[in-house]
Write a protein that holds these residues in place. Structure first.
Motif, PDB file in Angstrom:
ATOM      1  N   GLY A  80       0.936  -8.071   5.091  1.00  0.00           N
ATOM      2  CA  GLY A  80       0.131  -6.856   4.556  1.00  0.00           C
ATOM      3  C   GLY A  80      -1.062  -6.637   5.560  1.00  0.00           C
ATOM      4  O   GLY A  80      -1.374  -5.532   5.734  1.00  0.00           O
ATOM      5  N   LEU A  81      -1.551  -7.798   6.043  1.00  0.00           N
ATOM      6  CA  LEU A  81      -2.859  -7.547   6.758  1.00  0.00           C
ATOM      7  C   LEU A  81      -2.452  -7.065   8.091  1.00  0.00           C
ATOM      8  O   LEU A  81      -3.153  -6.459   8.869  1.00  0.00           O
ATOM      9  CB  LEU A  81      -3.729  -9.002   7.110  1.00  0.00           C
ATOM     10  CG  LEU A  81      -4.121  -9.668   5.614  1.00  0.00           C
ATOM     11  CD1 LEU A  81      -4.896 -10.720   5.698  1.00  0.00           C
ATOM     12  CD2 LEU A  81      -5.135  -8.499   5.004  1.00  0.00           C
ATOM     13  N   GLY A  82      -1.293  -7.493   8.561  1.00  0.00           N
ATOM     14  CA  GLY A  82      -0.841  -6.825   9.839  1.00  0.00           C
ATOM     15  C   GLY A  82      -0.752  -5.304   9.773  1.00  0.00           C
ATOM     16  O   GLY A  82      -0.918  -4.667  10.679  1.00  0.00           O
ATOM     17  N   ALA A  83       0.003  -5.005   8.630  1.00  0.00           N
ATOM     18  CA  ALA A  83       0.179  -3.544   8.468  1.00  0.00           C
ATOM     19  C   ALA A  83      -1.118  -2.777   8.518  1.00  0.00           C
ATOM     20  O   ALA A  83      -1.299  -1.613   8.887  1.00  0.00           O
ATOM     21  CB  ALA A  83       0.999  -3.249   7.020  1.00  0.00           C
ATOM     22  N   LEU A  84      -2.353  -3.503   7.712  1.00  0.00           N
ATOM     23  CA  LEU A  84      -3.374  -2.853   7.182  1.00  0.00           C
ATOM     24  C   LEU A  84      -4.052  -2.596   8.661  1.00  0.00           C
ATOM     25  O   LEU A  84      -4.435  -1.577   9.126  1.00  0.00           O
ATOM     26  CB  LEU A  84      -4.299  -3.536   6.237  1.00  0.00           C
ATOM     27  CG  LEU A  84      -5.720  -3.010   6.125  1.00  0.00           C
ATOM     28  CD1 LEU A  84      -5.759  -1.636   5.370  1.00  0.00           C
ATOM     29  CD2 LEU A  84      -6.471  -4.332   5.305  1.00  0.00           C
TER      30      LEU A  84
END
Length: 141
Positions: A80-84
């Motif tokens: 999720g944080l990599g996508a964000l």
């Protein structure tokens, strides 16, 4: 995806990890799915997917080499944080990816100086570094 929703998600993850020393699938997986969905809908799908896969891969490798030092919840949170952060560009992704371990190291050092022994959770640093990196982009004039 609203800034408030992401902020609440990051706060929930941080609080949970500090209190329980784990990151549940109930928080990590839906967040990753929602962020990737938002990225696709806003035309940032490809960079978000690349960011998610790259950060997930790096964290998975570290987890496989040293599972006691980096938990599976951190690996799932990396999606999720990599996508964000990836949705906002490689420089935002890089700042968050490098900032998280640095924040964890500072937190561990401060804890040790204060007499606390043992590992510190990494999820809060991941959330803080990602929030800070994205905020730098969102508050630019």
């Amino acid at each position: 995806m609203g800034v408030l929703a992401v902020g609440l998600w990051l706060a929930a993850l941080t609080g949970y990890d500090i209190a329980r020393r784990r990151l549940p699938n109930l928080l990590t997986v839906p967040g990753a799915v929602l962020i990737l969905g938002w990225a696709v809908a806003s035309g940032r799908g490809w960079p978000a997917l690349c960011g998610a896969v790259a950060l997930f891969g790096a964290y998975l490798l570290i987890h496989l080499v040293s599972p006691a030092d980096l938990g599976a919840g951190d690996v799932k949170l990396a999606l999720g944080l990599g996508a964000l952060t990836g949705a906002f560009g490689i420089d935002v992704w890089t700042l968050a990816a490098l900032g998280a371990p640095l924040l964890t190291a500072v937190w561990a050092l401060a804890a040790r100086v204060c007499g606390r022994r043992g590992p510190v959770p990494h999820g809060p640093a991941m959330c803080a570094a990602s929030a800070a990196a994205v905020a730098l982009v969102l508050v630019q004039p």
